[in-house]
Each structure stands twice: as structure tokens, then as C-alpha cells.
Design an enzyme around this catalytic site. Structure first.
Site, PDB file in Angstrom:
ATOM      1  CG  PHE A 195      -2.101   1.169   1.204  1.00 53.70           C
ATOM      2  CD1 PHE A 195      -2.652   1.216   0.242  1.00 53.70           C
ATOM      3  CD2 PHE A 195      -1.552   1.887   2.647  1.00 53.70           C
ATOM      4  CE1 PHE A 195      -3.939   1.973  -0.243  1.00 53.70           C
ATOM      5  CE2 PHE A 195      -2.692   3.099   2.377  1.00 53.70           C
ATOM      6  CZ  PHE A 195      -3.892   2.961   1.284  1.00 53.70           C
TER       7      PHE A 195
ATOM      8  NE  ARG B 114      -1.655  -3.668   2.755  1.00 54.52           N
ATOM      9  CZ  ARG B 114      -2.255  -2.712   2.866  1.00 54.52           C
ATOM     10  NH1 ARG B 114      -2.589  -1.648   3.454  1.00 54.52           N
ATOM     11  NH2 ARG B 114      -3.540  -2.843   2.188  1.00 54.52           N
TER      12      ARG B 114
ATOM     13  CB  VAL C 162      -8.514  -3.526   0.282  1.00 54.58           C
ATOM     14  CG1 VAL C 162      -9.986  -3.691   1.110  1.00 54.58           C
ATOM     15  CG2 VAL C 162      -7.589  -3.802   2.283  1.00 54.58           C
TER      16      VAL C 162
ATOM     17  CG  HIS D 160      -5.379  -2.436  10.361  1.00 53.55           C
ATOM     18  ND1 HIS D 160      -5.225  -1.434   8.846  1.00 53.55           N
ATOM     19  CD2 HIS D 160      -5.982  -1.011  10.700  1.00 53.55           C
ATOM     20  CE1 HIS D 160      -5.678  -0.510   8.641  1.00 53.55           C
ATOM     21  NE2 HIS D 160      -6.584  -0.267   9.193  1.00 53.55           N
TER      22      HIS D 160
HETATM   23  O1  LIG Z   1      -5.615  -1.027   1.246  1.00 50.45           O
HETATM   24  C1  LIG Z   1      -5.865  -0.150   1.932  1.00 50.45           C
HETATM   25  N1  LIG Z   1      -6.514   0.430   1.463  1.00 50.45           N
HETATM   26  C2  LIG Z   1      -6.413   1.708   1.960  1.00 50.45           C
HETATM   27  O2  LIG Z   1      -7.949   2.917   1.275  1.00 50.45           O
HETATM   28  C3  LIG Z   1      -6.035   1.995   3.599  1.00 50.45           C
HETATM   29  N2  LIG Z   1      -5.655   2.989   4.580  1.00 50.45           N
HETATM   30  C4  LIG Z   1      -5.224   2.848   4.952  1.00 50.45           C
HETATM   31  O3  LIG Z   1      -4.481   3.277   6.181  1.00 50.45           O
HETATM   32  N3  LIG Z   1      -4.514   1.592   4.542  1.00 50.45           N
HETATM   33  C5  LIG Z   1      -5.102   1.078   3.174  1.00 50.45           C
HETATM   34  N4  LIG Z   1      -5.095  -0.020   2.535  1.00 50.45           N
END
Ligand SMILES: O=c1[nH]c(=O)c2[nH]c(=O)[nH]c2[nH]1
Length: 305
Positions: free
Chosen positions: A160, A177, A228, A257
Site C-alpha cells: 500500500f 504487509r 484492498v 491491521h
Molecule cells: O488497502 C488499503 N486501502 C486503504 O484505503 C488504506 N488506508 C490505510 O490506512 N491503509 C489502507 N490499505
């Protein structure tokens, strides 16, 4: 005088178990579900004038659920929900819509000494198969099917980066991650006219559930995820191709997370970046990413222009 602008009522949390005994093969199959059935129609006077003559008692609705389960197949749940809802609009002229939700719980057949057991089952996860059907005299039958509570994790293969960086940003960019979520995936079928049309779709309901589940798991595992959002969109795309009778696919995915822990305070231990091994799973706050993706074919056909 105020008026009732929307009303529905019925029975929720009706728990039903049904066994199918194949005596010849000596194999039994079980279904456990939780049903909610809420009716709409010309029922306003029950609220405004204490007129119970328009009320099919919620106790009778519960009884009807049991009788319908006894006299009909309970699988696939899309069919059972449609049969149940159709009963109410056919039996009572003043009931115009039945909203039926069926949650089917997971009883997987046990494997004993490598062989499927004929009558023993294990609840191997909290995953459920859900169906919400709106059976309407005027608008036909609209069905939404879903997988809920399918919990997955991958320990790498997720990144990300490139997101907005400003005075509110503390999150570092990452190219590697952990990704974990509880899948809530649903697909809306093209609305059909009546129960006969639902009957015609019966073989497709289980196939669609299997396709949606397989596609979700395969893409989750194999996609080099950029976010995501992007992985979710790829899942939607593939499901719409695999199940052409589906008009839209909806995902709702929490981003569960796992935080790195800096352990350098203890003898200079390295536990961040490429050395990270011990993480702190978070119970909240969590990201929540959702989308509804509409089939191109359906989108164009539904455009009156
Ligand atoms: O896949 C993700 N999308 C997000 O919009 C986002 N925002 C974040 O803090 N981590 C992530 N991860």
C-alpha cells in the site's frame, strides 16, 4: 395527522434445522438456518387504529416458516426464501411484499479415517451463507446472495503506497504487509418475475456461491495486492464474468491491521521492516472498504436511453 410512511413486521431469529435422510445410501444431510420474515402491505391501520384484523400474527409467520421447511426443499436457500415469501403474497391479498432473510450456518461433513462420515458434521468456521429475498406482488422477486464471515489472512503479497501524503499522514508506505479480512461478499441476481423463474435458476445458485467463494480465495491468495480496493474490484470483475445472471457484486471488507512492534529497546532487537516477525494484531480501529460493481451488460440494458 402524521401518517405511516413505511411499515413492515414479522418474525426474526426463527431457528430451523432440517435433516434429509437418504436411507438407501445410509447418508444424512443437515441444514441449519436462521430465518427472518417481515411483511409489508395494507397494514397501516394496525399501527394507526389498533386494527388487528390486518395482522397475520408473527407467531403464525413463525409457524409458516416451520411448515414451509417441512413441505419444501430448504436448499438452495434462494429457493426456500422465494417459496416462503411467495406464500404470504399469494395467501393474503392485503400483503404485497415479503422480505425474507435466511442465514445458513456451516455444518461441514466430518472426515473420519479419511472418509466422509454419513451423519456427523463439524462447524469449522463462523462463515455463513446468506440470502435476502424481496418477494413483491408488483415488482417480482429480487434476490441477494452472500458469503459472510469468511476470515482470511496472507502474510505477504500485499502493498500500500502512493496514497495522499499531507499534514494528517503518519502511515508509512509499504511494499510488503500482512493482509487480513472477514469477507462479506454479496451478489444481486437480476430481478425475476415469479417463483417459476426462481425455479429455473436453482442450479445456478449453488454454482454462483461456489464461484464467488473460489474467486475470492484465489484472488486473495494470488493477487499482488496494491490495495484492498483494487483486489476487491478484481474479485467483482471475475464474479460478474463467471455468473452472468448476476447484475451487481458488493464487497465489504474490513482491513484487519497487524502492527509492527519496535523491540529495539531490548538489546537492540531488530523487529521492523524486513526483520519484522512478531506483530501486534489490532482489534480496532480498522479500515472498512466497500464497493458495488455493476455488470457492463446489465448497466447498458438497464439504461432507458
Ligand atoms: O488497502 C488499503 N486501502 C486503504 O484505503 C488504506 N488506508 C490505510 O490506512 N491503509 C489502507 N490499505
Amino acid at each position: 395527522m402524521p401518517y405511516v410512511s413505511a411499515a413492515r413486521y414479522g418474525k426474526d431469529n426463527v431457528r430451523v434445522y432440517k435433516v434429509h435422510r437418504d436411507t438407501e445410501a445410509g447418508v444424512q444431510t443437515v441444514t441449519e438456518m436462521t430465518v427472518c420474515c417481515l411483511l409489508e402491505g395494507e397494514i397501516d391501520t394496525s399501527y394507526t387504529e389498533a386494527d388487528n384484523s390486518v395482522v397475520v400474527a408473527t407467531d403464525s409467520i413463525k409457524n409458516t416458516i416451520y411448515i414451509t421447511a417441512k413441505e419444501n426443499p430448504v436448499t438452495p436457500p434462494e429457493l426456500f426464501a422465494s417459496i416462503l415469501g411467495s406464500h404470504f403474497i399469494e395467501k393474503y391479498a392485503h400483503i404485497h411484499v415479503a422480505n425474507v432473510k435466511v442465514v445458513t450456518h456451516r455444518w461441514a461433513r466430518m472426515e473420519i479415517d479419511g472418509k466422509p462420515h454419513p451423519h456427523s458434521f463439524i462447524k469449522d468456521s463462523d462463515e455463513v451463507r446468506n440470502v435476502e429475498a424481496r418477494i413483491s406482488r408488483k415488482d417480482g422477486i429480487a434476490i441477494k446472495s452472500a458469503i459472510v464471515g469468511l476470515t482470511v489472512l496472507k502474510s505477504t503479497g500485499s502493498a500500500f503506497h502512493g496514497f495522499v501524503r499531507d499534514e494528517y499522514t503518519t502511515l508509512p508506505e509499504t511494499w510488503d504487509r500482512i493482509l487480513s479480512t472477514d469477507v462479506d461478499a454479496s451478489w444481486k441476481w437480476k430481478t425475476v418475475e415469479n417463483l417459476e423463474a426462481v425455479q429455473a435458476l436453482v442450479p445456478k445458485f449453488d454454482e454462483a456461491w461456489k464461484s464467488a467463494r473460489d474467486i475470492t480465495l484465489k484472488l486473495f491468495a494470488e493477487d499482488e495486492s496494491a490495495s484492498v480496493q483494487n483486489t476487491m474490484y478484481k474479485m467483482c470483475e471475475e464474479i460478474l464474468v463467471a455468473v452472468p445472471d448476476v447484475a451487481t457484486v458488493i464487497y465489504e471488507l474490513p482491513n484487519k491491521h497487524y502492527f509492527e512492534i519496535d523491540l529495539s529497546w531490548h538489546k537492540g532487537l531488530k523487529n521492523t521492516g524486513k526483520d519484522a516477525e512478531v506483530y501486534a494484531p489490532q482489534s480496532g480501529p480498522n479500515g472498512l472498504i466497500s464497493s458495488e460493481t455493476i455488470s457492463a451488460a446489465y448497466f447498458w440494458h438497464s439504461d432507458p436511453a
